[in-house]
Design an enzyme around this catalytic site. Sequence first.
Site, PDB file in Angstrom:
ATOM      1  N   ASN A  29     -36.300 -17.621 -20.293  1.00 41.08           N
ATOM      2  CA  ASN A  29     -34.945 -18.160 -20.481  1.00 41.08           C
ATOM      3  C   ASN A  29     -33.861 -17.297 -19.841  1.00 41.08           C
ATOM      4  OD1 ASN A  29     -32.613 -19.525 -22.100  1.00 41.08           O
ATOM      5  ND2 ASN A  29     -32.533 -17.357 -22.689  1.00 41.08           N
TER       6      ASN A  29
ATOM      7  N   TYR B  45     -27.904 -19.328  -7.411  1.00 41.55           N
ATOM      8  CA  TYR B  45     -28.378 -19.835  -8.706  1.00 41.55           C
ATOM      9  C   TYR B  45     -29.187 -21.118  -8.515  1.00 41.55           C
ATOM     10  CZ  TYR B  45     -27.875 -21.377 -13.628  1.00 41.55           C
ATOM     11  OH  TYR B  45     -28.102 -21.793 -14.919  1.00 41.55           O
TER      12      TYR B  45
ATOM     13  N   ALA C  74     -30.762 -22.122  -5.865  1.00 34.46           N
ATOM     14  CA  ALA C  74     -32.031 -21.834  -5.179  1.00 34.46           C
ATOM     15  C   ALA C  74     -33.042 -21.253  -6.166  1.00 34.46           C
ATOM     16  CB  ALA C  74     -31.793 -20.861  -4.028  1.00 34.46           C
TER      17      ALA C  74
ATOM     18  N   LYS D 235     -33.096 -21.618  -9.458  1.00 36.51           N
ATOM     19  CA  LYS D 235     -33.473 -22.599 -10.484  1.00 36.51           C
ATOM     20  C   LYS D 235     -34.358 -23.698  -9.898  1.00 36.51           C
ATOM     21  CE  LYS D 235     -31.459 -20.747 -14.053  1.00 36.51           C
ATOM     22  NZ  LYS D 235     -32.267 -20.282 -15.201  1.00 36.51           N
TER      23      LYS D 235
ATOM     24  N   ILE E 120     -24.197 -26.617 -20.938  1.00 40.71           N
ATOM     25  CA  ILE E 120     -24.397 -26.329 -22.362  1.00 40.71           C
ATOM     26  C   ILE E 120     -23.314 -25.346 -22.816  1.00 40.71           C
ATOM     27  CG2 ILE E 120     -26.073 -25.477 -24.075  1.00 40.71           C
ATOM     28  CD1 ILE E 120     -27.094 -27.958 -22.488  1.00 40.71           C
TER      29      ILE E 120
HETATM   30  N1  LIG Z   1     -25.245 -22.525 -20.340  1.00 42.64           N
HETATM   31  C1  LIG Z   1     -25.548 -23.507 -19.532  1.00 42.64           C
HETATM   32  O1  LIG Z   1     -24.768 -24.461 -19.343  1.00 42.64           O
HETATM   33  C2  LIG Z   1     -26.861 -23.539 -18.823  1.00 42.64           C
HETATM   34  C3  LIG Z   1     -27.192 -24.682 -18.106  1.00 42.64           C
HETATM   35  C4  LIG Z   1     -28.416 -24.746 -17.448  1.00 42.64           C
HETATM   36  C5  LIG Z   1     -29.282 -23.675 -17.521  1.00 42.64           C
HETATM   37  N2  LIG Z   1     -28.933 -22.563 -18.210  1.00 42.64           N
HETATM   38  C6  LIG Z   1     -29.885 -21.479 -18.226  1.00 42.64           C
HETATM   39  O2  LIG Z   1     -30.234 -21.169 -19.560  1.00 42.64           O
HETATM   40  C7  LIG Z   1     -30.520 -19.782 -19.674  1.00 42.64           C
HETATM   41  C8  LIG Z   1     -29.659 -19.181 -20.767  1.00 42.64           C
HETATM   42  O3  LIG Z   1     -28.307 -19.379 -20.428  1.00 42.64           O
HETATM   43  P1  LIG Z   1     -27.111 -19.024 -21.444  1.00 42.64           P
HETATM   44  O4  LIG Z   1     -25.989 -19.909 -21.088  1.00 42.64           O
HETATM   45  O5  LIG Z   1     -27.617 -18.988 -22.819  1.00 42.64           O
HETATM   46  O6  LIG Z   1     -26.762 -17.550 -20.945  1.00 42.64           O
HETATM   47  P2  LIG Z   1     -25.930 -16.392 -21.695  1.00 42.64           P
HETATM   48  O7  LIG Z   1     -25.241 -16.917 -22.896  1.00 42.64           O
HETATM   49  O8  LIG Z   1     -25.134 -15.728 -20.618  1.00 42.64           O
HETATM   50  O9  LIG Z   1     -27.094 -15.391 -22.185  1.00 42.64           O
HETATM   51  C9  LIG Z   1     -27.890 -14.773 -21.229  1.00 42.64           C
HETATM   52  C10 LIG Z   1     -29.044 -14.096 -21.918  1.00 42.64           C
HETATM   53  O10 LIG Z   1     -29.902 -13.549 -20.910  1.00 42.64           O
HETATM   54  C11 LIG Z   1     -30.031 -12.143 -21.139  1.00 42.64           C
HETATM   55  N3  LIG Z   1     -30.165 -11.474 -19.850  1.00 42.64           N
HETATM   56  C12 LIG Z   1     -29.322 -11.514 -18.787  1.00 42.64           C
HETATM   57  N4  LIG Z   1     -29.816 -10.762 -17.782  1.00 42.64           N
HETATM   58  C13 LIG Z   1     -30.985 -10.235 -18.228  1.00 42.64           C
HETATM   59  C14 LIG Z   1     -31.964  -9.371 -17.663  1.00 42.64           C
HETATM   60  N5  LIG Z   1     -31.837  -8.878 -16.425  1.00 42.64           N
HETATM   61  N6  LIG Z   1     -33.043  -9.031 -18.419  1.00 42.64           N
HETATM   62  C15 LIG Z   1     -33.177  -9.505 -19.681  1.00 42.64           C
HETATM   63  N7  LIG Z   1     -32.298 -10.325 -20.271  1.00 42.64           N
HETATM   64  C16 LIG Z   1     -31.206 -10.682 -19.538  1.00 42.64           C
HETATM   65  C17 LIG Z   1     -28.808 -11.728 -21.904  1.00 42.64           C
HETATM   66  O11 LIG Z   1     -29.105 -10.527 -22.630  1.00 42.64           O
HETATM   67  P3  LIG Z   1     -27.912  -9.554 -23.186  1.00 42.64           P
HETATM   68  O12 LIG Z   1     -27.367 -10.245 -24.410  1.00 42.64           O
HETATM   69  O13 LIG Z   1     -28.603  -8.271 -23.514  1.00 42.64           O
HETATM   70  O14 LIG Z   1     -26.905  -9.437 -22.100  1.00 42.64           O
HETATM   71  C18 LIG Z   1     -28.629 -12.949 -22.799  1.00 42.64           C
HETATM   72  O15 LIG Z   1     -29.508 -12.896 -23.901  1.00 42.64           O
HETATM   73  C19 LIG Z   1     -30.279 -19.193 -18.300  1.00 42.64           C
HETATM   74  O16 LIG Z   1     -31.469 -19.111 -17.574  1.00 42.64           O
HETATM   75  C20 LIG Z   1     -29.345 -20.192 -17.665  1.00 42.64           C
HETATM   76  O17 LIG Z   1     -29.425 -20.161 -16.263  1.00 42.64           O
HETATM   77  C21 LIG Z   1     -27.745 -22.464 -18.860  1.00 42.64           C
END
Ligand SMILES: NC(=O)c1ccc[n+]([C@@H]2O[C@H](COP(=O)([O-])OP(=O)(O)OC[C@H]3O[C@@H](n4cnc5c(N)ncnc54)[C@H](OP(=O)(O)O)[C@@H]3O)[C@@H](O)[C@H]2O)c1
Length: 256
Positions: free
Chosen positions: A99, A164, A166, A168, A197
């Site tokens: 994730n 991003y 590329a 994903k 989200i």
């Molecule tokens: N939000 C959206 O709209 C959306 C849409 C489509 C896909 N996604 C995907 O869903 C996933 C989660 O997104 P989110 O919105 O929940 O992101 P977020 O709120 O920014 O949280 C990111 C999480 O990833 C961790 N992280 C970041 N870099 C890391 C690394 N190098 N090693 C280990 N952990 C790391 C962070 O840990 P820390 O707390 O320690 O920083 C945090 O737990 C991502 O892959 C994102 O691309 C999100």
Amino acid sequence: MASAGKGDAMRLKGRVAVVTGGSRGIGRAIALALAEGGAAVAINYQRNKAAAEVVAQAIEKMGRAAEVCQADISNPEQVLRMRDAILQRFDRVDILVNNAGIHRDKSFINMDYETWKAVVSVDLDGAFHCTKAFAGAMKARGHGRIINISSVVGQMGNFGQANYAAAKAALLGFTKTLAKEFASKGVTVNAVAPGFIETEMVTGTPDEVKQQVLAQIPMHRFGKPEDVARAVVFLASDDTGYITGHVLNVNGGLYV
Ligand SMILES: NC(=O)c1ccc[n+]([C@@H]2O[C@H](COP(=O)([O-])OP(=O)(O)OC[C@H]3O[C@@H](n4cnc5c(N)ncnc54)[C@H](OP(=O)(O)O)[C@@H]3O)[C@@H](O)[C@H]2O)c1
């Protein structure tokens, strides 16, 4: 902390899950939902130990085991250290949710290689390192669930997100290939492709951009982390043993 629903309480009883980036946002909702389903959960984080510990405490309150584990998933040595710590605590991993992800947006002309690489290293290479760390033992045991969190952006593209998108999109090719390689070994590999989200990743974008995005979503709302978490619990369960290589959209109709 919001719940992802209790419809399928205990369908994951006895399973051990690892959620990368489980400290915040979607990963936190996934960790909680897997625990609600009965799984013990290892919560990976990079920097935010306090947030990861809050998730672990919530899981322990449900009566499930939880462990927080720091690792930068783009660093293979750190991932192996994390794997060893998790296996010491739980002795096996049944469910891996790749994730953790970041974005560093810039139009392509202004995007330097460092910005490209930063995103690909976490969002794509990170899934490689974590899957390397856990998939072999899943195959050997004849059971496993690997769920990769991709994005609608990997399916549609998005202005300013070449790196991003590329990474994903590549995760989808990775998912489909591993699905074929592991199919005969009881290990399913699927992807979830969230739309937009409500997490820090989206709340941080300017209002004007948010309104433009909302106008394109047929359901006229952003998704909630719990919407994604429910899809992950479904794919993690024993009920879905014949589903592999699938991309499950959780996007309110934005991309169909
Ligand atoms: N939000 C959206 O709209 C959306 C849409 C489509 C896909 N996604 C995907 O869903 C996933 C989660 O997104 P989110 O919105 O929940 O992101 P977020 O709120 O920014 O949280 C990111 C999480 O990833 C961790 N992280 C970041 N870099 C890391 C690394 N190098 N090693 C280990 N952990 C790391 C962070 O840990 P820390 O707390 O320690 O920083 C945090 O737990 C991502 O892959 C994102 O691309 C999100």
